[in-house]
Motif scaffolding. Structure first.
Motif, PDB file in Angstrom:
ATOM      1  N   TYR A 325      13.111 -17.796  -0.266  1.00 53.66           N
ATOM      2  CA  TYR A 325      11.877 -17.186  -0.770  1.00 53.66           C
ATOM      3  C   TYR A 325      11.759 -17.462  -2.256  1.00 53.66           C
ATOM      4  N   VAL A 327      10.164 -16.689  -6.028  1.00 55.88           N
ATOM      5  CA  VAL A 327       9.662 -15.607  -6.848  1.00 55.88           C
ATOM      6  C   VAL A 327       8.264 -15.972  -7.321  1.00 55.88           C
ATOM      7  N   TRP A 350      16.300  -6.066  -2.187  1.00 61.83           N
ATOM      8  CA  TRP A 350      15.940  -6.010  -3.601  1.00 61.83           C
ATOM      9  C   TRP A 350      16.751  -7.067  -4.341  1.00 61.83           C
ATOM     10  N   VAL A 359      12.624  -7.552  -7.684  1.00 59.01           N
ATOM     11  CA  VAL A 359      11.647  -7.896  -6.655  1.00 59.01           C
ATOM     12  C   VAL A 359      12.096  -7.264  -5.340  1.00 59.01           C
ATOM     13  N   ARG A 360      11.158  -6.581  -4.686  1.00 60.18           N
ATOM     14  CA  ARG A 360      11.435  -6.020  -3.364  1.00 60.18           C
ATOM     15  C   ARG A 360      10.836  -6.953  -2.315  1.00 60.18           C
ATOM     16  N   TRP A 361      11.696  -7.372  -1.324  1.00 60.63           N
ATOM     17  CA  TRP A 361      11.264  -8.274  -0.259  1.00 60.63           C
ATOM     18  C   TRP A 361      11.204  -7.495   1.054  1.00 60.63           C
ATOM     19  N   SER A 366       6.694 -10.106  -1.089  1.00 59.86           N
ATOM     20  CA  SER A 366       7.429  -9.605  -2.250  1.00 59.86           C
ATOM     21  C   SER A 366       6.548  -8.725  -3.127  1.00 59.86           C
ATOM     22  N   ARG A 368       6.876  -7.160  -7.173  1.00 53.56           N
ATOM     23  CA  ARG A 368       7.668  -7.185  -8.396  1.00 53.56           C
ATOM     24  C   ARG A 368       7.534  -5.848  -9.161  1.00 53.56           C
TER      25      ARG A 368
END
Length: 997
Positions: A325, A327, A350, A359-361, A366, A368
């Motif tokens: 993934y 950013v 995270w 960043v939370r996935w 995502s 930020r």
């Protein structure tokens, strides 16, 4: 099997590239994870620098064995994932030019269209397809049905293949010029001529559709038919063709529908590539990594990867076993490299960055959090579970917790670089502050721990939990465990501990010097380094999966060590390992992790492994790693620089250098495919070749051999069936079995003959010795009979007479006794001569000349006669029987000369002639009368004995003598191998030569 994309060739040989869509099952992915975008997939490029004959790709195909075939403007090549193989040495010259199209056949072969020829590749051979006996003609369109039948249009005619040859088919009336062909799943043949599209079944037109300028047809794997003119795309709905609204590109040269029902379009111009899924259209251009915006052909392979043929090289879009993934929403000037990773209780991931916040996935999307949400722009050093959002440790800014919609710094946290916070089994938060110490946060209170609590006082490098939830501290000397009241020493190391993991039956500790492995089975501990196969000595992180395999992060690689390997090494049962190393080809956007003492790898609750690479998080599900087993393929055999196809081969006699080239189709991690081989008939066991793809043999003896090779992929998967080729090296005629049999028979014959001759010669020698003894006994018997016995008989008679005379005539009897005594003395003298003769025959160490020379001393009683012995010719040994008989004759002649002839000179001349021995004895004595020569002296047997001895050996004896003129005795006897055979009462005797001295 569904029909394939068809090929169209215009008058100028411009190709609508061939699109091969293979029946595939979609990759298994987590339900909450959407398919990654085009930009998140790995794009790999190959050009002429990597072995392509030309960068303009015209066509692509994949055969059933997994090889990808690439047609270019300058030749055909086959790709195994690592090397491009051309066919300049073992293919027709047409394959070195323009390749117009590639179509896989119904088996494991390939149909190949060139600028002016048509070939079928099968069993490593290219067979030209002739049309009316002609090998050269131009093909306009081609299509393959699901049953493998091929339809071809050329020179205004329609043909189809049958048993590898072309047979005529009916072209519908009204067709102007065929521009493209396609075959539907129902077996219908579709024909486009630029004005209409015809649908045929069993050589009959069942429908005709007016679609002006449509020169392009494509039948996908799901049974749908598509048509186009390069600007508009149409879809057949069962009744007619309807235009596709916003397909993706305004102009295109080829389309493809993949196994996920997504529509791909190649622009063939300035717009690159598009992929449409539902209403969403993604675009990939040169700005995103395409080698060129001019994409000509697309291929989906067995693994679900997509191959792109551009005018600037070959490319592959690869999702891989990792999902990476990127950013997004990067702020200019910020360093957004991922440095830490954490899984929250709700399953979200995270990641912390270097300066760009966290960043939370979640479900592939995502969100930020950065300065705008209250986070300081520092290096994120770790997370721990804390309410609705995790608490975040940021370098020297402290620990932040979420309050409402923003993050705020937690109070009472000491100042400094806060790192790697963990929560133990009782809910206490432990963290370290670099160069300060270890702290515990519990019930709102912070406590510091040091040497008074059992710590070594050395700098702490790591905090972590074991499977039971106990806290461990790693420092420069080893690891210490918190027992609830204080720290106690657990394990010692030679350097700082960077991380640790507790797989079943063992322990793995990361250090700067390697991976320290401990086996709980035998308590043994060993350090695994790069020398033993580790991909780097600096091991930053380690964790185990459900199968107890170790996943490690080094300074340059992410790798997996299977359970059997690391355990065997830890227990001392093996000396090295062979890890699986993952690269960008596996879906990683980067294989590098920043060594900043953060948590860079975690094992999620669902078993997936997450890694914080510098270009974003990457995840892999170990349960879905199973790949197709590797199958080795023999590529070619080179005999003394002579290239041969990889089939059974017969090689002429002589010493040869034979090189076997082999490979395995592996488009993912081909550089980690390992091989082993053996030459049956030469190698005793399998030979580990590593990653080498070639082996040579020299000096093979003439015989029949079978070369076998097996491949094993990175995951250890192998088909178990070796690729095999048989070769026969013919022998020279002297190396053949029949020649060996002849030689053996000849050798046996020679041995038998030599043995026979040796045995015969030995038998003859034994027989000769026996005959010598017999002859000697006969001679002794004759001499005793003629001398001693006669003398004894006469003495006996005289004694009887004396007995009568004693009484009557005493005087006369006395005279008779004196006479008898004289005769007895003569008998004794003759007996002594006989004994002397016997002694002389026993002297075998002397030659004939030496024995005759010694005879002078036997007979000499005064100064006269003068004795002279002369030898002529090359002296040699004489057969013993002949020598003894010659000696006896000569001795008798010398005795007469010395004792009776009163000679002054006696000469003996021995002549060794080539095949004869001649002895001449001469004296100047009294000589003999003729009567004496004929009858000898009364009471003596010398002359008769000499003739008897000469007769016994087949010699010629001549005695010349006259009174007062001396005597000359000449003896001649043959000594060659042709010596005579003679009879002597009891049998036949043969006289043999002795060997020359």
């Amino acid at each position: 099997m569904p029909a394939r994309r068809t090929l169209n060739l215009s008058n100028s040989y411009k190709v609508f590239p061939l699109l091969l869509a293979l029946t595939l099952s979609a990759k298994s992915v987590k339900a909450s994870d959407p398919q990654p975008s085009l930009r998140d997939e790995v794009l790999t490029t190959w050009t002429t620098e990597q072995g392509l004959p030309q960068n303009f790709i015209t066509s692509l195909a994949q055969t059933s064995d997994g090889f990808v075939w690439v047609g270019t403007m300058n030749g055909l090549v086959r790709f195994d994932g690592l090397h491009f193989r051309g066919f300049g040495q073992d293919g027709p010259p047409e394959l070195q030019g323009f390749i117009g199209g590639l179509v896989r056949d119904g088996g494991d072969g390939l149909w190949i269209v060139t600028a002016s020829s048509f070939f079928h590749y099968e069993h490593h051979r290219f067979v030209p397809i002739l049309f009316e006996g002609r090998p050269h003609y131009r093909i306009d369109a081609i299509a393959r049905s699901k049953d493998g039948e091929l339809w071809v249009c050329f020179e205004g005619r329609l043909e189809r293949t049958q048993a590898g040859r072309l047979v005529p088919a009916r072209l519908p009336d009204g067709v102007h010029r065929v521009s493209d062909l396609a075959i539907g799943n129902d077996g219908s043949l579709w024909i486009a001529d630029g004005e209409n599209i015809f649908r045929m079944r069993k050589d009959s037109v069942v429908a005709k559709y007016n679609l002006r300028d449509s020169r392009f047809l494509y039948s996908d794997r799901f049974g749908d038919l598509w048509a186009g003119d390069g600007h508009r795309l149409f879809h057949f709905d069962g009744n007619g063709f309807t235009r596709v609204n916003k397909p993706g590109l305004g102009n295109f040269v080829s389309v493809m529908v993949d196994s996920h029902h997504r529509l791909w379009m190649a622009s063939g111009g300035l717009h690159g590539l598009t992929r449409k899924s539902g209403d969403e259209v993604e675009t990939l251009t040169q700005a995103n990594g395409l080698a060129s915006n001019d994409v000509r052909t697309i291929l989906e392979d067995h693994n679900g990867d997509f191959w792109l043929g551009t005018i600037a090289g070959l490319q592959r879009l690869h999702q891989g076993i990792f999902t990476s993934y990127s950013v997004t929403n990067r702020v200019a000037g910020q360093h957004t490299q991922t440095v830490s990773i954490f899984e929250q209780r709700d399953g979200s991931i995270w990641t912390g960055t270097l300066e760009g916040g966290v960043v939370r996935w979640w479900e592939g999307h995502s969100h930020r959090f950065d300065k705008a949400q209250g986070l300081s722009p520092g290096q994120v050093r770790g997370f721990f579970e804390h309410g609705a959002a995790p608490a975040i440790a940021i370098a020297d800014y402290g620990i932040f917790e979420k309050r409402g919609s923003r993050f705020a710094k937690m109070t009472r946290i000491p100042h400094g670089y806060v790192s790697t916070p963990v929560v133990d089994g009782v809910g206490s938060v432990w963290f370290r502050i670099e160069h300060v110490g270890i702290f515990r946060f519990r019930n709102g209170e912070v406590a510091e721990f040091g040497t008074k609590d059992g710590l070594s006082g050395k700098p702490v490098s790591w905090l972590g939990l074991d499977p039971r939830g106990d806290l461990w501290v790693g420092d420069a000397a080893g690891m210490e465990r918190w027992n609830g009241s204080r720290f106690e020493r657990g394990f010692s190391t030679d350097g700082p501990v960077l991380c640790a993991a507790w797989p079943r039956d063992g322990l793995a500790i990361c250090t700067f010097n390697g991976l320290l492995l401990r086996s709980e089975t035998n308590g043994r501990q060993r350090l695994l380094t790069q020398k033993e196969g580790l991909p780097g000595n600096t091991v930053l992180d380690v964790m185990s999966d459900d199968a107890e395999n170790l996943w490690i992060v080094t300074a340059s690689a992410i790798a997996r060590i299977v359970h059997e390997q690391w355990k065997a090494y830890a227990e001392g049962r093996s000396s090295r390992i062979d890890p699986e190393v993952f690269t960008e080809a596996d879906g990683l956007k980067s294989r590098y992790v920043l060594p900043l003492n953060g948590v860079t790898a975690i094992r999620a609750h669902d078993g997936r492994m997450w890694f914080a690479t510098i270009k974003g998080p990457a995840v892999i599900d170990p349960h879905l790693m199973a790949t197709q087993p590797a199958q080795a393929v023999l590529d070619s055999i080179v005999v003394d620089d002579q290239h041969n196809l990889s089939g059974d081969l017969i090689i002429g006699p002589g010493r040869h250098r034979i090189t076997f080239a082999y490979t395995a189709p592996a488009t993912v991690a081909p550089e980690q495919t390992h091989f082993r081989y053996r030459l049956v008939g030469w190698d005793r066991d399998w030979v580990d070749a590593g990653t080498s793809r070639e082996v040579s043999y020299t000096g093979l003896r003439p015989a029949h051999y079978a070369f076998q090779v097996m491949a094993t992929n990175r995951e250890g998967g192998s088909s178990g069936q070796p690729a095999q080729v048989e070769i026969q090296i013919r022998p020279f005629f002297w190396q053949t079995k029949w020649f060996l049999i002849v030689v053996i028979c000849a050798a046996i014959g020679i041995i038998v003959e030599v043995t026979r001759r040796f045995t015969r010669r030995r038998a003859e020698r034994l027989s000769m010795r026996f005959q010598e003894r017999v002859a000697e006994r006969e001679r002794i018997a004759h001499e005793i009979h003629d001398t001693v016995i006669q003398d004894l008989i006469g003495a006996t008679l005289q004694l009887e007479l004396i007995g009568f005379e004693i009484a009557d005539q005493p005087g006369k009897s006395k005279a008779s006794l004196a006479t008898l005594a004289g005769r007895m003395r003569e008998t004794i003298a003759r007996s002594r001569n006989m004994v002397s003769n016997l002694h002389s025959t026993a002297v075998t160490q002397y030659s004939l000349v030496e024995v005759l020379r010694h005879s002078e001393a036997e007979f000499r009683s005064g100064p006269l006669p003068v004795f002279d012995l002369v030898s002529q010719g090359e002296p040699r040994e004489v057969q013993p029987l002949i020598r003894d008989e010659v000696y006896r004759i000569c001795r008798e002649a010398l005795a007469n000369a010395f004792r009776h002839a009163h000679a002054e000179y006696v000469t003996v001349e021995v002549r060794f002639l080539p095949d004869m021995l001649e002895v001449e004895i001469a004296d100047d004595g009294n000589g003999m009368t003729e009567d004496l020569l004929q009858h000898g002296r009364t009471g003596h047997f010398g002359l008769r004995g000499m003739h008897a001895h000469a007769q016994r050996i087949g010699a010629t004896l001549v005695i010349e003598s006259e009174p007062e003129q001396g005597t000359n005795v000449i003896l001649r006897v043959k000594t060659s191998s042709s010596s005579l055979w003679r009879r002597n009462g009891r049998g036949r005797f043969r006289g043999n030569d002795a060997d020359a001295s």
